[in-house]
Design a protein around this motif. Structure first.
Motif, PDB file in Angstrom:
ATOM      1  N   ALA A  65      22.409  48.276  52.792  1.00 36.37           N
ATOM      2  CA  ALA A  65      23.351  47.280  53.317  1.00 36.37           C
ATOM      3  C   ALA A  65      24.754  47.834  53.489  1.00 36.37           C
ATOM      4  N   SER A  66      25.111  48.883  52.730  1.00 37.08           N
ATOM      5  CA  SER A  66      26.471  49.421  52.830  1.00 37.08           C
ATOM      6  C   SER A  66      26.764  49.873  54.259  1.00 37.08           C
ATOM      7  N   GLY A  67      25.816  50.561  54.878  1.00 33.31           N
ATOM      8  CA  GLY A  67      26.019  51.022  56.253  1.00 33.31           C
ATOM      9  C   GLY A  67      25.916  49.887  57.256  1.00 33.31           C
ATOM     10  N   ASN A  68      24.931  49.011  57.071  1.00 33.99           N
ATOM     11  CA  ASN A  68      24.724  47.902  58.006  1.00 33.99           C
ATOM     12  C   ASN A  68      25.927  46.962  58.039  1.00 33.99           C
ATOM     13  N   LYS A 128      55.802  62.693  55.070  1.00 34.40           N
ATOM     14  CA  LYS A 128      55.677  61.847  53.877  1.00 34.40           C
ATOM     15  C   LYS A 128      56.457  60.555  54.078  1.00 34.40           C
ATOM     16  N   VAL A 129      55.770  59.422  53.826  1.00 35.67           N
ATOM     17  CA  VAL A 129      56.418  58.112  53.924  1.00 35.67           C
ATOM     18  C   VAL A 129      55.920  57.224  52.782  1.00 35.67           C
ATOM     19  N   THR A 130      56.646  56.142  52.521  1.00 30.71           N
ATOM     20  CA  THR A 130      56.231  55.151  51.526  1.00 30.71           C
ATOM     21  C   THR A 130      56.044  53.819  52.238  1.00 30.71           C
ATOM     22  N   VAL A 131      54.910  53.174  52.027  1.00 29.87           N
ATOM     23  CA  VAL A 131      54.619  51.899  52.699  1.00 29.87           C
ATOM     24  C   VAL A 131      54.263  50.839  51.671  1.00 29.87           C
ATOM     25  N   LYS A 132      54.433  49.588  52.068  1.00 35.49           N
ATOM     26  CA  LYS A 132      54.101  48.448  51.215  1.00 35.49           C
ATOM     27  C   LYS A 132      52.810  47.811  51.719  1.00 35.49           C
ATOM     28  N   VAL A 133      51.865  47.593  50.804  1.00 33.54           N
ATOM     29  CA  VAL A 133      50.549  47.058  51.182  1.00 33.54           C
ATOM     30  C   VAL A 133      50.643  45.548  51.347  1.00 33.54           C
ATOM     31  N   LYS A 134      50.355  45.098  52.574  1.00 36.81           N
ATOM     32  CA  LYS A 134      50.415  43.662  52.864  1.00 36.81           C
ATOM     33  C   LYS A 134      49.124  42.959  52.446  1.00 36.81           C
ATOM     34  N   ALA A 135      47.994  43.664  52.593  1.00 38.50           N
ATOM     35  CA  ALA A 135      46.697  43.046  52.273  1.00 38.50           C
ATOM     36  C   ALA A 135      45.678  44.126  51.959  1.00 38.50           C
ATOM     37  N   ILE A 136      44.621  43.719  51.266  1.00 40.02           N
ATOM     38  CA  ILE A 136      43.493  44.608  50.944  1.00 40.02           C
ATOM     39  C   ILE A 136      42.260  44.043  51.628  1.00 40.02           C
ATOM     40  N   THR A 137      41.539  44.882  52.350  1.00 38.81           N
ATOM     41  CA  THR A 137      40.414  44.418  53.154  1.00 38.81           C
ATOM     42  C   THR A 137      39.092  44.978  52.658  1.00 38.81           C
ATOM     43  N   GLU A 138      38.030  44.219  52.883  1.00 40.60           N
ATOM     44  CA  GLU A 138      36.686  44.650  52.491  1.00 40.60           C
ATOM     45  C   GLU A 138      36.286  45.890  53.263  1.00 40.60           C
ATOM     46  N   ASN A 139      35.662  46.824  52.574  1.00 43.12           N
ATOM     47  CA  ASN A 139      35.215  48.071  53.208  1.00 43.12           C
ATOM     48  C   ASN A 139      34.139  48.687  52.331  1.00 43.12           C
ATOM     49  N   PHE A 140      33.118  49.270  52.946  1.00 46.47           N
ATOM     50  CA  PHE A 140      31.986  49.777  52.168  1.00 46.47           C
ATOM     51  C   PHE A 140      31.824  51.286  52.209  1.00 46.47           C
ATOM     52  N   ASN A 166      27.257  49.136  40.505  1.00 50.23           N
ATOM     53  CA  ASN A 166      28.606  49.509  40.101  1.00 50.23           C
ATOM     54  C   ASN A 166      28.618  50.904  39.488  1.00 50.23           C
ATOM     55  N   GLN A 167      27.567  51.222  38.710  1.00 50.94           N
ATOM     56  CA  GLN A 167      27.454  52.550  38.104  1.00 50.94           C
ATOM     57  C   GLN A 167      27.146  53.612  39.156  1.00 50.94           C
ATOM     58  N   ALA A 168      26.392  53.228  40.189  1.00 49.10           N
ATOM     59  CA  ALA A 168      25.934  54.194  41.193  1.00 49.10           C
ATOM     60  C   ALA A 168      26.950  54.422  42.313  1.00 49.10           C
ATOM     61  N   ALA A 169      27.969  53.563  42.409  1.00 51.41           N
ATOM     62  CA  ALA A 169      28.958  53.692  43.485  1.00 51.41           C
ATOM     63  C   ALA A 169      29.685  55.034  43.395  1.00 51.41           C
ATOM     64  N   THR A 170      30.002  55.592  44.560  1.00 52.85           N
ATOM     65  CA  THR A 170      30.732  56.861  44.618  1.00 52.85           C
ATOM     66  C   THR A 170      32.184  56.585  45.021  1.00 52.85           C
ATOM     67  N   GLU A 171      32.977  57.643  45.128  1.00 54.94           N
ATOM     68  CA  GLU A 171      34.377  57.462  45.528  1.00 54.94           C
ATOM     69  C   GLU A 171      34.486  56.969  46.963  1.00 54.94           C
ATOM     70  N   LEU A 172      33.470  57.264  47.777  1.00 56.63           N
ATOM     71  CA  LEU A 172      33.538  56.898  49.191  1.00 56.63           C
ATOM     72  C   LEU A 172      32.746  55.649  49.544  1.00 56.63           C
ATOM     73  N   VAL A 173      31.787  55.289  48.703  1.00 52.46           N
ATOM     74  CA  VAL A 173      30.851  54.219  49.086  1.00 52.46           C
ATOM     75  C   VAL A 173      30.790  53.126  48.032  1.00 52.46           C
ATOM     76  N   ILE A 174      30.849  51.870  48.510  1.00 55.24           N
ATOM     77  CA  ILE A 174      30.595  50.698  47.676  1.00 55.24           C
ATOM     78  C   ILE A 174      29.268  50.109  48.136  1.00 55.24           C
ATOM     79  N   PHE A 175      28.414  49.756  47.188  1.00 57.74           N
ATOM     80  CA  PHE A 175      27.131  49.160  47.546  1.00 57.74           C
ATOM     81  C   PHE A 175      27.197  47.652  47.304  1.00 57.74           C
ATOM     82  N   PRO A 176      27.199  46.841  48.374  1.00 58.93           N
ATOM     83  CA  PRO A 176      27.273  45.381  48.189  1.00 58.93           C
ATOM     84  C   PRO A 176      25.953  44.838  47.652  1.00 58.93           C
TER      85      PRO A 176
END
Length: 841
Positions: free
Chosen positions: A514-517, A627-639, A788-798
């Protein structure tokens, strides 16, 4: 043999089913606990042996301008470094005009040795060894010709195929990496004699360290050691790229100077022709000088195609092994504890008799301890041996997407020891607790049956409208359920545990897929990404796209990569997207919050790694060094991957310039493989495009990630089903044996066989329903924890469990209940009513 021992052996013989059931439950628990725990290390050890035997490079270094002898000497200054230079390039070849990773073969080379599957290595200048996929996927055979494109820069265009091989550099049969030619995906690798490549210098340095050979390639110690070596190597080449650029430019300038002398002579004879040629020479000089800039690419084994995916796959199995088998084993131990407890309680009168005869507590109890120890040890030893030797081999055999490995399956002694300790706690521990409790009582009390539990009103009885509608048999069943609460809870736990384990097996596979789909269905709504050259002609690219029947629409963005820092944490290789038009961009990328003019939106996993919340600031360093500094307006879902989205206004404010579009996101109709390849080649031929990548390829990679776990999932479901059946059967047997006098009584009172069976089975049906419902909840919680244990730095498994998983888990529990019902029915038909009613209990 003492009377106590003879009596114990007689009891084992009389109740073989129970003794075997205890062994089976322990064996199953240990089998999956040890087997799955051994699978991850076996996968790692097997690949480690394969790459070690074939001397896979520890570090590879690529240069845009190649390596001179000075570069080789510089690399050899790193202690222990064995350095080999290799001619390497990406070319187009074959009937299908696919991207090929082409290597120059040198028979003296000791690193990255090929694994021949058929044929032999090249011996003559007109011979080529091909990737074995050329045989399996494209139908090439030994003796045929393999043709490379005219612009490949080779001494000849076609070569005779003399062998098919695997390479330790390409361990995944379905992945050969990416490139900026053809459709962006490398399909094959090939080796021809190095003198056949028209290259004055090598473009790749292979570096190997003998001191690292004894370290497992997936271990932390190996990775740390390689990082140290890589740091030393980078220091050696810190200033070398400027020197190398100067050398290359000097060579080119010498050639141009010779041509300039000829032009000066021509100027006297034919000024007009000389002027035209001067323009061309100047243009060639500018073009060459732009390309002559030296840049290095560094890669370790983890950067090779399929290597990190293999490591992550074994890590996921290890993460599963830390939870799933433990839960499985706890259920097995709990049921075993109950069975041993019931066995000792059934022997109350015998214990009382022996105590009356003057036997000591130790003499009475030791035989029960031997019984428990023998069942626990036999089950644990069988489970450990079968699990350690079978499951890893099954997993290795079914990992067909990877090259054939040299199997290494070692005994996991510490895991076996833990399993043995837990097995003895479940068997011997139960016996010690119950016997000590029983031996406190006097002989007379022990020889008398335990007083039956007094009946009490249950909660259901207080709901009069419902209770009054129930039949007599239903009322009896409900009262019995709540009268024997421990039995009720044990059955529910057994059913819920089995359901949860089966559901978890399906959930792990569904969620990884499902992470890719979801990434390329819910969030990214585009089918291709076109990376443009600097100063690309957009109208020319658009013309190629509009001529393609599958093309629908596109939007332009600025795409770059950067590293982000916040709260002392750092995340590398973050993709930064800045759209040209926010309104158009929203149709291609669906964020949780619209990207307005002041927007900076960060992907969820990246935010977690940086410990960032809405409103926090973070530092951005682009690959160009800004190099720049930015302020985060929102956090979005991503897998999958790390992303930072900037509006054009924020980009202008922070970087002091307008975001230049360098990438197109494409909406395409459904494409075949050949259509994707055709469009990618057309775009490359336009001269405006660096490369094209398709979301289809990413989804294919995620699908392979999911399918690689199918063997493990199948084993989980199978063994979970067997455990559930044994648990249900065992608990039903205990239920029947505890209530044999009760059942004999109602049979004597005139109940038919079917009614007597339903007296027990009705309770099982109710408990099975409750157990399945509880199992749904536990299965979701267990799956979520494992993911949660199997998740990597690049991938979240929903968390995703398909209806099919629920259906299979439910049907299996219903089938097991039905089978147990039939077995119980046959058993109850042959009850010795008189014997049961005459007994003390």
């Amino acid at each position: 043999m003492s009377p106590l021992t003879r009596n114990m052996l007689r009891d084992i013989k009389k109740s073989k089913g129970r003794f075997i059931a205890i062994i089976l439950i322990i064996m199953l628990g240990v089998l999956i606990f040890v087997g799955v725990k051994a699978a991850g290390p076996s996968l790692n050890d097997s690949l480690d042996k394969t790459v070690s035997d074939k001397n896979l490079s520890d570090i590879q270094m690529l240069s845009t301008t190649g390596f001179s002898e000075t570069d080789l000497k510089l690399a050899r200054e790193v202690p222990g470094a064995q350095v080999e230079a290799t001619k390497f390039k990406y070319v187009i070849g074959g009937k299908s005009k696919v991207a090929v990773a082409l290597y120059g073969y040198d028979e003296s080379s000791k690193q990255n040795q090929l694994i021949m599957r058929s044929g032999r290595l090249p011996e003559n200048n007109n011979e080529v060894v091909l990737d074995k996929n050329a045989k399996s996927k494209y139908g090439y055979k030994l003796g045929q010709k393999f043709r490379f494109a005219n612009d490949s820069g080779l001494n000849q265009k076609s070569y005779k195929i003399v062998g098919f091989a695997d390479s330790p550099q390409y361990i995944d049969n379905q992945s050969r990496g990416s490139t900026n030619i053809a459709d962006g995906q490398v399909q094959l690798f090939a080796y021809i004699p190095e003198n056949q490549l028209n290259m004055s210098v090598a473009t790749m340095l292979d570096v190997h360290f003998d001191s690292l050979k004894d370290k497992n390639t997936f271990s932390k110690s190996y990775k740390n050691a390689v990082d140290k070596k890589l740091t030393l190597l980078k220091k050696k080449f810190a200033n070398r790229q400027y020197q190398r650029t100067t050398e290359v430019v000097a060579d080119y300038l010498t050639q141009f100077d010779q041509q300039q002398i000829q032009l000066n002579q021509l100027q006297i004879v034919d000024p007009q022709a000389a002027s035209q040629q001067q323009v061309k020479l100047n243009a060639a000089r500018v073009k060459v000088l732009k390309k002559a800039k030296t840049s290095y690419t560094w890669q370790t084994r983890n950067d090779l195609p399929g290597f990190s995916a293999y490591g992550e796959s074994s890590d996921r199995i290890a993460a599963i092994a830390n939870v799933f088998p433990v839960f499985f084993f706890l259920i097995a131990a709990l049921i075993t504890f109950t069975t041993i407890t019931r066995m000792v309680e059934e022997a109350r009168s015998e214990i009382g008799t022996f105590k009356a005869f003057g036997y000591t507590k130790w003499e009475i109890s030791k035989n029960y301890y031997y019984y428990a120890i023998s069942a626990g040890v036999i089950g644990a030893v069988l489970g450990a041996l079968i699990g350690n030797e079978s499951l890893p081999r099954i997993v290795l055999a079914l990992y067909k997407q990877y090259i054939a490995l040299d199997w290494v399956v070692s005994l996991q002694w510490w895991v076996i020891l833990i399993a043995l300790i837990f097995s003895l706690l479940a068997t011997l521990g139960a016996a010690i607790i119950v016997i000590r409790k029983e031996l406190v009582e006097g002989p007379a009390a022990l020889m008398r049956p335990k007083s039956p539990k007094s009946a009490k009103k249950i909660l259901l009885e207080r709901i009069k409208p419902l209770w009054n509608r129930l039949s007599f048999n239903s009322k009896v069943s409900y009262r019995n359920l709540f009268r024997f609460k421990s039995r009720m809870f044990m059955t529910i736990i057994g059913i819920a545990g089995g359901t949860a384990l089966i559901l978890t097996g399906f959930g792990i596979q569904n969620s990884i897929g499902a992470s890719g789909n979801r990434q390329y269905g819910e969030i990214f709504d585009y089918q291709a990404v076109v990376k443009l050259n600097d100063d690309a002609n957009f109208s020319k690219v658009k013309q190629v796209l509009t001529n393609d029947k599958q093309y629908q629409s596109s939007t332009a963005i600025n795409s770059t990569t950067a590293k982000l820092k916040a709260n002392g944490q750092q995340v590398n290789d973050v993709n930064i997207y800045t759209p040209k038009s926010i309104n158009k961009f929203d149709k291609f990328v669906h964020l949780d919050t619209s990207l307005n003019q002041n927007g900076v939106i960060l992907s969820k996993k990246t935010a977690q790694l940086l410990d960032i919340k809405k409103g926090d600031k973070l530092d951005v360093t682009t690959t160009g060094g800004k190099k720049v500094t930015v302020k985060v307006k929102a956090i979005t879902e991503n897998f999958i991957g790390h992303f930072l989205y900037l509006s054009p206004k924020v980009y202008q404010q922070k970087f002091g310039e307008t975001a230049k579009s360098n990438t197109l996101l494409l909406h395409m109709k459904s494409q075949t493989s050949s259509q994707r390849k055709h469009l990618a080649n057309k775009l490359l031929d336009s001269g405006e495009v660096m490369g094209t990548s398709y979301t289809h390829d990413v989804l294919s990679t995620v699908s392979k990630m999911s399918s690689s776990l199918k063997p493990i999932i199948l084993i989980f479901v199978l063994l979970s089903g067997i455990l559930s059946f044994v648990v249900l059967y065992n608990l039903t047997n205990i239920n029947v044996s505890e209530r044999i006098r009760e059942l004999s009584t109602i049979k004597v009172l005139g109940f038919y066989n079917n009614e007597v069976t339903m007296y027990i089975v009705r309770e099982n049906i109710i408990l099975t329903i409750f157990g399945i419902i509880v199992g749904y909840g536990v299965g979701n919680l267990l799956t979520a924890y494992i993911l949660n244990q199997a998740a990597t730095e690049l991938v979240i498994f929903p968390l995703t469990i398909s209806w099919f998983g629920y259906l299979v888990a439910t049907l299996l529990m219903i089938i097991f209940t039905a089978i147990v019902m039939l077995v119980t029915h046959k058993k109850l038909q042959h009850i010795d009513m008189i014997g049961a009613l005459k007994s003390n209990e």
